[in-house]
Motif scaffolding. Structure first.
Motif, PDB file in Angstrom:
ATOM      1  N   PRO A 180     -48.042 -27.607  -5.641  1.00  0.00           N
ATOM      2  CA  PRO A 180     -48.517 -26.608  -4.803  1.00  0.00           C
ATOM      3  C   PRO A 180     -48.486 -25.300  -5.523  1.00  0.00           C
ATOM      4  O   PRO A 180     -49.106 -24.445  -5.503  1.00  0.00           O
ATOM      5  N   GLU A 181     -47.720 -25.314  -6.608  1.00  0.00           N
ATOM      6  CA  GLU A 181     -47.521 -24.011  -7.313  1.00  0.00           C
ATOM      7  C   GLU A 181     -48.901 -23.949  -8.200  1.00  0.00           C
ATOM      8  O   GLU A 181     -49.180 -22.826  -8.548  1.00  0.00           O
ATOM      9  N   LYS A 182     -49.216 -24.712  -8.843  1.00  0.00           N
ATOM     10  CA  LYS A 182     -50.560 -24.583  -9.595  1.00  0.00           C
ATOM     11  C   LYS A 182     -51.730 -24.409  -8.677  1.00  0.00           C
ATOM     12  O   LYS A 182     -52.581 -23.641  -9.019  1.00  0.00           O
ATOM     13  N   MET A 183     -51.808 -24.808  -7.514  1.00  0.00           N
ATOM     14  CA  MET A 183     -52.986 -24.803  -6.433  1.00  0.00           C
ATOM     15  C   MET A 183     -52.635 -23.330  -6.071  1.00  0.00           C
ATOM     16  O   MET A 183     -53.528 -22.591  -5.970  1.00  0.00           O
ATOM     17  N   LYS A 184     -51.395 -22.645  -6.044  1.00  0.00           N
ATOM     18  CA  LYS A 184     -51.332 -21.344  -5.680  1.00  0.00           C
ATOM     19  C   LYS A 184     -51.935 -20.499  -6.734  1.00  0.00           C
ATOM     20  O   LYS A 184     -52.605 -19.349  -6.191  1.00  0.00           O
ATOM     21  N   LEU A 185     -51.705 -20.907  -7.989  1.00  0.00           N
ATOM     22  CA  LEU A 185     -52.386 -19.916  -9.069  1.00  0.00           C
ATOM     23  C   LEU A 185     -53.891 -19.890  -8.852  1.00  0.00           C
ATOM     24  O   LEU A 185     -54.516 -18.773  -8.895  1.00  0.00           O
ATOM     25  N   PHE A 186     -54.542 -20.921  -8.658  1.00  0.00           N
ATOM     26  CA  PHE A 186     -55.930 -21.080  -8.379  1.00  0.00           C
ATOM     27  C   PHE A 186     -56.344 -20.106  -7.120  1.00  0.00           C
ATOM     28  O   PHE A 186     -57.337 -19.382  -7.101  1.00  0.00           O
ATOM     29  N   SER A 187     -55.554 -20.379  -6.050  1.00  0.00           N
ATOM     30  CA  SER A 187     -55.754 -19.603  -4.853  1.00  0.00           C
ATOM     31  C   SER A 187     -55.792 -17.878  -5.007  1.00  0.00           C
ATOM     32  O   SER A 187     -56.437 -17.200  -4.618  1.00  0.00           O
ATOM     33  N   GLN A 188     -54.764 -17.747  -5.800  1.00  0.00           N
ATOM     34  CA  GLN A 188     -54.428 -16.353  -6.226  1.00  0.00           C
ATOM     35  C   GLN A 188     -55.592 -15.727  -6.938  1.00  0.00           C
ATOM     36  O   GLN A 188     -56.115 -14.643  -6.857  1.00  0.00           O
ATOM     37  N   PHE A 189     -55.959 -16.443  -7.915  1.00  0.00           N
ATOM     38  CA  PHE A 189     -56.970 -16.032  -8.891  1.00  0.00           C
ATOM     39  C   PHE A 189     -58.476 -15.898  -7.962  1.00  0.00           C
ATOM     40  O   PHE A 189     -59.196 -15.053  -8.304  1.00  0.00           O
ATOM     41  N   LEU A 190     -58.575 -16.943  -7.221  1.00  0.00           N
ATOM     42  CA  LEU A 190     -59.953 -16.808  -6.401  1.00  0.00           C
ATOM     43  C   LEU A 190     -59.862 -15.499  -5.318  1.00  0.00           C
ATOM     44  O   LEU A 190     -60.986 -14.947  -5.467  1.00  0.00           O
ATOM     45  N   GLY A 191     -58.722 -15.453  -4.761  1.00  0.00           N
ATOM     46  CA  GLY A 191     -58.575 -14.438  -3.879  1.00  0.00           C
ATOM     47  C   GLY A 191     -59.533 -14.624  -2.736  1.00  0.00           C
ATOM     48  O   GLY A 191     -59.917 -15.705  -2.178  1.00  0.00           O
ATOM     49  N   GLU A 192     -60.205 -13.396  -2.309  1.00  0.00           N
ATOM     50  CA  GLU A 192     -61.252 -13.114  -1.533  1.00  0.00           C
ATOM     51  C   GLU A 192     -62.823 -13.733  -1.802  1.00  0.00           C
ATOM     52  O   GLU A 192     -63.499 -13.417  -1.081  1.00  0.00           O
ATOM     53  N   ARG A 193     -62.786 -13.730  -3.017  1.00  0.00           N
ATOM     54  CA  ARG A 193     -64.328 -13.755  -3.604  1.00  0.00           C
ATOM     55  C   ARG A 193     -64.538 -15.276  -3.251  1.00  0.00           C
ATOM     56  O   ARG A 193     -64.020 -16.147  -3.177  1.00  0.00           O
ATOM     57  N   PRO A 194     -65.974 -15.254  -3.100  1.00  0.00           N
ATOM     58  CA  PRO A 194     -66.750 -16.752  -2.776  1.00  0.00           C
ATOM     59  C   PRO A 194     -66.720 -17.575  -4.041  1.00  0.00           C
ATOM     60  O   PRO A 194     -66.778 -18.631  -3.917  1.00  0.00           O
ATOM     61  N   TRP A 195     -66.778 -16.905  -5.367  1.00  0.00           N
ATOM     62  CA  TRP A 195     -66.696 -18.005  -6.461  1.00  0.00           C
ATOM     63  C   TRP A 195     -65.782 -17.272  -7.459  1.00  0.00           C
ATOM     64  O   TRP A 195     -65.391 -16.136  -7.423  1.00  0.00           O
TER      65      TRP A 195
END
Length: 114
Positions: A28-43
């Motif tokens: 979950p912590e690793k997925m959180k990093l991807f999620s934070q990086f992606l943010g609201e952008r589509p890509w």
């Protein structure tokens, strides 16, 4: 690449079953990093798809297959996956007889070998 290699190394490890719970605990912590990086952008690199999105999709998909619930807490990652799979050519390929969802690893792997 580090994230992809961690999964692969664990799947080939002789003590896979012992390593799996610890890996899942940190997921979950690793997925959180991807999620934070992606943010609201589509890509991942902005408003237009780039090769980075193909790499990100692949590694996220491997983990989604490994642990189907790993994206549940991250709606933006789930939306990213759906958006990617909804691309016309990707969708057509995934529906074709040429699409092979596995195996991910060689037969000697403890997981992802079928």
């Amino acid at each position: 690449m580090d994230f992809r290699l961690q999964l692969g190394m664990m799947c080939y490890a002789a003590d896979f079953e012992q390593k799996k719970p610890e890996y899942l605990e940190g997921l979950p912590e690793k997925m959180k990093l991807f999620s934070q990086f992606l943010g609201e952008r589509p890509w991942f690199a902005g408003s237009k798809i780039t090769f980075v999105d193909f790499v990100a999709y692949d590694v996220l998909d491997q983990h989604r297959i490994f642990e189907p619930k790993c994206l549940e807490a991250f709606p933006n990652l789930k939306n990213f996956m759906s958006r990617f799979e909804g691309l016309e050519k990707i969708s057509a390929y995934m529906k074709s007889s040429r699409f092979l969802p596995g195996p991910m690893y060689l037969k000697i792997a403890k997981w992802g070998n079928k």
